[in-house]
Design an enzyme around this catalytic site. Sequence first.
Site, short mmCIF file in Angstrom:
data_model
loop_
_atom_site.label_atom_id
_atom_site.label_comp_id
_atom_site.label_asym_id
_atom_site.label_seq_id
_atom_site.Cartn_x
_atom_site.Cartn_y
_atom_site.Cartn_z
N ARG A 189 0.77 -1.23 0.03
CA ARG A 189 -0.15 0.07 0.04
C ARG A 189 0.84 1.19 -0.02
O ARG A 189 0.39 2.37 -0.44
CB ARG A 189 -0.86 0.02 1.35
CG ARG A 189 -2.29 -0.65 0.94
CD ARG A 189 -2.99 -0.68 2.34
NE ARG A 189 -4.28 -1.28 1.98
CZ ARG A 189 -5.43 -1.55 2.67
NH1 ARG A 189 -5.15 -0.90 4.00
NH2 ARG A 189 -6.47 -1.78 2.14
N LYS A 233 -17.43 -15.79 4.76
CA LYS A 233 -18.84 -15.45 4.77
C LYS A 233 -19.55 -14.94 3.68
O LYS A 233 -19.15 -14.12 2.91
CB LYS A 233 -19.23 -14.56 6.24
CG LYS A 233 -18.66 -15.19 7.49
CD LYS A 233 -18.87 -14.16 8.31
CE LYS A 233 -18.80 -14.89 9.92
NZ LYS A 233 -19.13 -13.81 10.71
N GLY A 275 -8.18 -8.39 1.16
CA GLY A 275 -6.97 -8.37 1.81
C GLY A 275 -6.30 -10.13 1.62
O GLY A 275 -5.32 -10.10 1.55
N GLY A 326 -12.85 -4.08 1.52
CA GLY A 326 -14.33 -3.70 1.74
C GLY A 326 -14.61 -2.64 0.57
O GLY A 326 -15.73 -2.73 0.29
P1 ADP Z 1 -10.87 -11.29 1.47
O1 ADP Z 1 -9.85 -10.53 2.49
O2 ADP Z 1 -9.70 -11.68 0.42
O3 ADP Z 1 -11.93 -10.23 1.13
P2 ADP Z 1 -12.46 -12.81 3.25
O4 ADP Z 1 -11.94 -11.82 4.24
O5 ADP Z 1 -13.79 -12.45 2.81
O6 ADP Z 1 -11.59 -12.59 2.12
O7 ADP Z 1 -12.06 -14.20 3.73
C1 ADP Z 1 -10.96 -14.70 4.05
C2 ADP Z 1 -11.12 -15.95 5.08
O8 ADP Z 1 -11.91 -16.90 4.72
C3 ADP Z 1 -9.53 -16.63 5.49
O9 ADP Z 1 -9.36 -16.22 6.73
C4 ADP Z 1 -10.24 -18.01 5.33
O10 ADP Z 1 -9.44 -18.70 6.15
C5 ADP Z 1 -11.49 -18.08 5.29
N1 ADP Z 1 -12.05 -19.11 4.89
C6 ADP Z 1 -12.14 -19.55 3.34
N2 ADP Z 1 -12.58 -20.71 3.28
C7 ADP Z 1 -13.13 -21.15 4.56
C8 ADP Z 1 -13.83 -22.23 4.91
N3 ADP Z 1 -14.11 -23.21 4.17
N4 ADP Z 1 -14.07 -22.51 6.20
C9 ADP Z 1 -13.72 -21.12 7.07
N5 ADP Z 1 -13.20 -20.13 6.52
C10 ADP Z 1 -12.79 -20.22 5.22
MG MG Z 2 -10.24 -10.48 4.89
#
Ligand code: ADP
Ligand code: MG
Length: 440
Positions: free
Chosen positions: A36, A197, A353, A376
């Site tokens: 960043r 989620k 992230g 976000g």
């Molecule tokens: P990003 O930061 O790329 O937007 P998110 O924050 O939405 O992604 O999600 C990332 C998290 O999702 C990671 O910490 C990962 O461990 C979790 N995750 C991915 N698949 C699963 C799963 N099957 N069960 C529980 N957590 C999961």
């Molecule tokens: Mg995340």
Amino acid sequence: MQKQTVRDFDPQGKRVLVRVDFNVPIEDGKVKDDSRIRAAVPTIKYLLDHGASVILISHLGRPKGKVVESMRLRPVAQRLSALLGRPLPITGDPLGIGTRDAAARLKPGQVLMLENVRFHAEEEGNGGEYAKTLASYGDAFVNDAFGTAHRAHASTVGIAEYLPAYAGLLMEREIEALSSLLESVRHPFAAVIGGAKVSGKLGVLDNLMDRVDTFLIGGGMANTFLVAQGNSVGKSLLERDLVDDARKILENAEKSGAEFLLPTDVVVAKEVTRGAEHKVVPVNKIPNSWSAVDIGPQTIETFKQALEPAKTVFWNGPLGVFEVPTFGDGTRAMARYLAARAESGATVIVGGGDSVAALEELDLTDKMTHISTGGGASLEFLEGRELPGISVLRDREPEPEPAAKAKPAKTTRAEVPAKPAKAAAKQAKADTKPAKAAAK
Ligand code: ADP
Ligand code: MG
């Protein structure tokens, strides 16, 4: 672009306040990931090269209106000073006489960083007086903090009431890359959505429904869809209260003709920890006391096949618990495959992230078309919402001809130009359609 940028005013001899997003991970007093910081350098250099002095404003972490020693910006200033090759003093506080004087003494070509703006509660409260004081240090405001653009804070929104406000070069790149997904996307367009989620991603799924040709869903959020289809997911992460919403999304996908691929097999583990017993099962055979932690090998193959014809891909959210290396196969396979797609000419945009961290581990960030610095913020942008930190920036004079371009954040489904490209793409791919992971 619809917003004015640093290129739209003459910075010569001006003190320019630049809001940057230097909310970076810090470990043992050192910046652990400086992406960043590096991303903001072009804007800072541009202003300095054009005769401005620059006052940097950022937050770090969530100090909640108090001074927290571990959230001081010094390590960031040190890193940036090395990148810029010039000294970078930092104030002890964003407010106070010392800060005011340091700003007033700045000469063209010099840079100053204010201490963490969130050391004052008025930042997040968007307090008018705070914004006014910050604004009093400079002559113009540039927002380059895309990662914070979805927050209406004093240093992102309030300050623009007192100064002419422009987009920085990073902000410009982010807006252009993300709005291309909403406006002028090349079809077929695929969206790979994973992460923990569904909540927080419903809006994006909704807004992209009419634009995307193929959704590929993995990660924890897939479980809620699997349950909506009548599977049971054992101890897996599940948002039971969103099962109905998931069902509606499946129905909408059906109606709009978007393909909606869910995992057909998953890696299940007894515990979501390193070294736990694990195996691959079809999604209709998830054992009661096990958790789905990654997409399975068959799903990886199906996903790759589905992505092969894609000309545009948006990826947000890892497809498994990739922090545990054994459960990271799906995420790593996706990262490698998308890097290859980007190399052969597809537009690949990645936001989030954790998704970006996965790419970084594999050293693949440079291969992608665009890596968003906002998790976000990029999701809210793709939800079609207007981000407050972008709204306050000066609009460009409307171009005299032809009919004005669609506005990125405001485009609604009805305003989206008819999609001959999408229809054609659908036709073209009708005979090469990959196996559909039972959205019906
Ligand atoms: P990003 O930061 O790329 O937007 P998110 O924050 O939405 O992604 O999600 C990332 C998290 O999702 C990671 O910490 C990962 O461990 C979790 N995750 C991915 N698949 C699963 C799963 N099957 N069960 C529980 N957590 C999961
Ligand atoms: Mg995340």
